[in-house]
Write a protein that holds these residues in place. Structure first.
Motif, PDB file in Angstrom:
ATOM      1  N   GLU A   1       0.828  -1.214   0.000  1.00  0.00           N
ATOM      2  CA  GLU A   1       0.000   0.000   0.000  1.00  0.00           C
ATOM      3  C   GLU A   1       0.858   1.258   0.000  1.00  0.00           C
ATOM      4  OE1 GLU A   1      -4.141  -1.069   2.173  1.00  0.00           O
ATOM      5  OE2 GLU A   1      -2.354  -1.070   3.445  1.00  0.00           O
ATOM      6  N   TYR A   2       1.919   1.266   0.758  1.00  0.00           N
ATOM      7  CA  TYR A   2       2.835   2.410   0.754  1.00  0.00           C
ATOM      8  C   TYR A   2       3.505   2.570  -0.608  1.00  0.00           C
ATOM      9  CZ  TYR A   2       2.393   3.114   5.779  1.00  0.00           C
ATOM     10  OH  TYR A   2       1.918   3.394   7.025  1.00  0.00           O
ATOM     11  N   PHE A   3       3.862   1.447  -1.219  1.00  0.00           N
ATOM     12  CA  PHE A   3       4.501   1.494  -2.526  1.00  0.00           C
ATOM     13  C   PHE A   3       3.551   2.075  -3.578  1.00  0.00           C
ATOM     14  CE2 PHE A   3       5.493  -0.560  -6.618  1.00  0.00           C
ATOM     15  CZ  PHE A   3       6.776  -0.068  -6.794  1.00  0.00           C
ATOM     16  N   MET A   4       2.304   1.619  -3.582  1.00  0.00           N
ATOM     17  CA  MET A   4       1.328   2.131  -4.539  1.00  0.00           C
ATOM     18  C   MET A   4       1.044   3.613  -4.297  1.00  0.00           C
ATOM     19  SD  MET A   4       0.769  -0.192  -6.660  1.00  0.00           S
ATOM     20  CE  MET A   4      -0.591   0.523  -7.528  1.00  0.00           C
ATOM     21  N   ALA A   5       1.015   4.031  -3.045  1.00  0.00           N
ATOM     22  CA  ALA A   5       0.814   5.446  -2.729  1.00  0.00           C
ATOM     23  C   ALA A   5       1.988   6.282  -3.231  1.00  0.00           C
ATOM     24  CB  ALA A   5       0.629   5.630  -1.226  1.00  0.00           C
ATOM     25  N   ALA A   6       3.195   5.756  -3.100  1.00  0.00           N
ATOM     26  CA  ALA A   6       4.373   6.475  -3.581  1.00  0.00           C
ATOM     27  C   ALA A   6       4.366   6.582  -5.105  1.00  0.00           C
ATOM     28  CB  ALA A   6       5.649   5.769  -3.107  1.00  0.00           C
ATOM     29  N   ILE A   7       3.955   5.525  -5.791  1.00  0.00           N
ATOM     30  CA  ILE A   7       3.856   5.563  -7.254  1.00  0.00           C
ATOM     31  C   ILE A   7       2.816   6.596  -7.689  1.00  0.00           C
ATOM     32  CG2 ILE A   7       3.186   4.232  -9.297  1.00  0.00           C
ATOM     33  CD1 ILE A   7       5.904   3.474  -8.263  1.00  0.00           C
ATOM     34  N   GLY A   8       1.658   6.613  -7.055  1.00  0.00           N
ATOM     35  CA  GLY A   8       0.615   7.585  -7.369  1.00  0.00           C
ATOM     36  C   GLY A   8       1.069   9.008  -7.129  1.00  0.00           C
ATOM     37  N   LEU A   9       1.756   9.229  -6.025  1.00  0.00           N
ATOM     38  CA  LEU A   9       2.273  10.559  -5.718  1.00  0.00           C
ATOM     39  C   LEU A   9       3.325  10.988  -6.734  1.00  0.00           C
ATOM     40  CD1 LEU A   9       2.109  12.864  -3.671  1.00  0.00           C
ATOM     41  CD2 LEU A   9       3.945  11.747  -2.403  1.00  0.00           C
ATOM     42  N   ALA A  10       4.173  10.067  -7.156  1.00  0.00           N
ATOM     43  CA  ALA A  10       5.193  10.386  -8.157  1.00  0.00           C
ATOM     44  C   ALA A  10       4.553  10.768  -9.490  1.00  0.00           C
ATOM     45  CB  ALA A  10       6.144   9.208  -8.338  1.00  0.00           C
ATOM     46  N   ILE A  11       3.479  10.081  -9.859  1.00  0.00           N
ATOM     47  CA  ILE A  11       2.781  10.414 -11.110  1.00  0.00           C
ATOM     48  C   ILE A  11       2.158  11.797 -11.018  1.00  0.00           C
ATOM     49  CG2 ILE A  11       0.795   9.795 -12.548  1.00  0.00           C
ATOM     50  CD1 ILE A  11       1.497   6.853 -11.971  1.00  0.00           C
ATOM     51  N   ILE A  12       1.539  12.114  -9.887  1.00  0.00           N
ATOM     52  CA  ILE A  12       0.939  13.436  -9.706  1.00  0.00           C
ATOM     53  C   ILE A  12       1.997  14.529  -9.768  1.00  0.00           C
ATOM     54  CG2 ILE A  12      -0.234  14.915  -8.023  1.00  0.00           C
ATOM     55  CD1 ILE A  12      -1.799  12.404  -7.165  1.00  0.00           C
ATOM     56  N   VAL A  13       3.127  14.320  -9.111  1.00  0.00           N
ATOM     57  CA  VAL A  13       4.215  15.306  -9.138  1.00  0.00           C
ATOM     58  C   VAL A  13       4.747  15.477 -10.554  1.00  0.00           C
ATOM     59  CG1 VAL A  13       6.596  15.719  -8.371  1.00  0.00           C
ATOM     60  CG2 VAL A  13       4.856  15.009  -6.735  1.00  0.00           C
ATOM     61  N   PHE A  14       4.851  14.389 -11.305  1.00  0.00           N
ATOM     62  CA  PHE A  14       5.331  14.462 -12.680  1.00  0.00           C
ATOM     63  C   PHE A  14       4.383  15.279 -13.551  1.00  0.00           C
ATOM     64  CE2 PHE A  14       5.313  12.664 -16.988  1.00  0.00           C
ATOM     65  CZ  PHE A  14       6.593  13.005 -17.371  1.00  0.00           C
ATOM     66  N   VAL A  15       3.086  15.047 -13.416  1.00  0.00           N
ATOM     67  CA  VAL A  15       2.105  15.782 -14.226  1.00  0.00           C
ATOM     68  C   VAL A  15       2.105  17.254 -13.859  1.00  0.00           C
ATOM     69  CG1 VAL A  15      -0.379  16.029 -14.661  1.00  0.00           C
ATOM     70  CG2 VAL A  15       0.666  13.776 -14.668  1.00  0.00           C
ATOM     71  N   VAL A  16       2.177  17.578 -12.578  1.00  0.00           N
ATOM     72  CA  VAL A  16       2.216  18.981 -12.154  1.00  0.00           C
ATOM     73  C   VAL A  16       3.482  19.654 -12.668  1.00  0.00           C
ATOM     74  CG1 VAL A  16       2.421  20.479 -10.122  1.00  0.00           C
ATOM     75  CG2 VAL A  16       0.707  18.671 -10.174  1.00  0.00           C
ATOM     76  N   ALA A  17       4.604  18.975 -12.611  1.00  0.00           N
ATOM     77  CA  ALA A  17       5.849  19.550 -13.117  1.00  0.00           C
ATOM     78  C   ALA A  17       5.789  19.740 -14.627  1.00  0.00           C
ATOM     79  CB  ALA A  17       7.031  18.651 -12.743  1.00  0.00           C
ATOM     80  N   LEU A  18       5.150  18.832 -15.310  1.00  0.00           N
ATOM     81  CA  LEU A  18       5.017  18.941 -16.763  1.00  0.00           C
ATOM     82  C   LEU A  18       4.153  20.139 -17.135  1.00  0.00           C
ATOM     83  CD1 LEU A  18       5.943  17.199 -19.195  1.00  0.00           C
ATOM     84  CD2 LEU A  18       3.681  16.196 -19.157  1.00  0.00           C
ATOM     85  N   ILE A  19       3.085  20.355 -16.404  1.00  0.00           N
ATOM     86  CA  ILE A  19       2.209  21.489 -16.676  1.00  0.00           C
ATOM     87  C   ILE A  19       2.872  22.801 -16.265  1.00  0.00           C
ATOM     88  CG2 ILE A  19       0.008  22.557 -15.991  1.00  0.00           C
ATOM     89  CD1 ILE A  19      -1.133  19.724 -15.824  1.00  0.00           C
ATOM     90  N   ALA A  20       3.653  22.796 -15.205  1.00  0.00           N
ATOM     91  CA  ALA A  20       4.248  24.022 -14.678  1.00  0.00           C
ATOM     92  C   ALA A  20       5.438  24.517 -15.498  1.00  0.00           C
ATOM     93  CB  ALA A  20       4.679  23.801 -13.227  1.00  0.00           C
ATOM     94  N   THR A  21       5.983  23.714 -16.384  1.00  0.00           N
ATOM     95  CA  THR A  21       7.134  24.162 -17.168  1.00  0.00           C
ATOM     96  C   THR A  21       6.699  25.242 -18.147  1.00  0.00           C
ATOM     97  OG1 THR A  21       6.787  22.356 -18.718  1.00  0.00           O
ATOM     98  CG2 THR A  21       8.449  22.022 -17.020  1.00  0.00           C
ATOM     99  N   PRO A  22       7.543  26.236 -18.393  1.00  0.00           N
ATOM    100  CA  PRO A  22       7.173  27.320 -19.307  1.00  0.00           C
ATOM    101  C   PRO A  22       6.918  26.793 -20.716  1.00  0.00           C
ATOM    102  CG  PRO A  22       9.186  27.855 -18.117  1.00  0.00           C
ATOM    103  CD  PRO A  22       8.846  26.437 -17.805  1.00  0.00           C
ATOM    104  N   GLY A  23       5.841  27.258 -21.316  1.00  0.00           N
ATOM    105  CA  GLY A  23       5.529  26.886 -22.687  1.00  0.00           C
ATOM    106  C   GLY A  23       4.827  25.554 -22.834  1.00  0.00           C
ATOM    107  N   SER A  24       4.524  24.884 -21.733  1.00  0.00           N
ATOM    108  CA  SER A  24       3.894  23.569 -21.866  1.00  0.00           C
ATOM    109  C   SER A  24       2.411  23.669 -22.200  1.00  0.00           C
ATOM    110  CB  SER A  24       4.064  22.766 -20.574  1.00  0.00           C
ATOM    111  OG  SER A  24       3.333  23.372 -19.531  1.00  0.00           O
TER     112      SER A  24
END
Length: 61
Positions: free
Chosen positions: A12-35
């Motif tokens: 359960e902790y592993f799946m939560a960490a994977i989900g959190l990593a995906i959310i952080v990746f999507v937010v970082a992708l959207i937050a980059t200039p020009g994205s």
């Protein structure tokens, strides 16, 4: 006798960490200039509001 659950499993902790990593990746992708900039391809058929000026050939002396 009731057995209490000791807490969350490691999976359960592993799946939560994977989900959190995906959310952080999507937010970082959207937050980059020009994205968030997108262009419509000319094949769609939508013309821009102001056409770009075409270069005019100049006469050579």
């Amino acid at each position: 006798m009731n057995r209490r659950r000791r807490g969350r499993s490691l999976a359960e902790y592993f799946m939560a960490a994977i989900g959190l990593a995906i959310i952080v990746f999507v937010v970082a992708l959207i937050a980059t200039p020009g994205s968030c900039r997108f262009r419509i391809s000319p094949e769609v058929g939508i013309q821009p509001s102001a056409p770009r000026p075409t270069p005019v050939p100049t006469a050579q002396p």
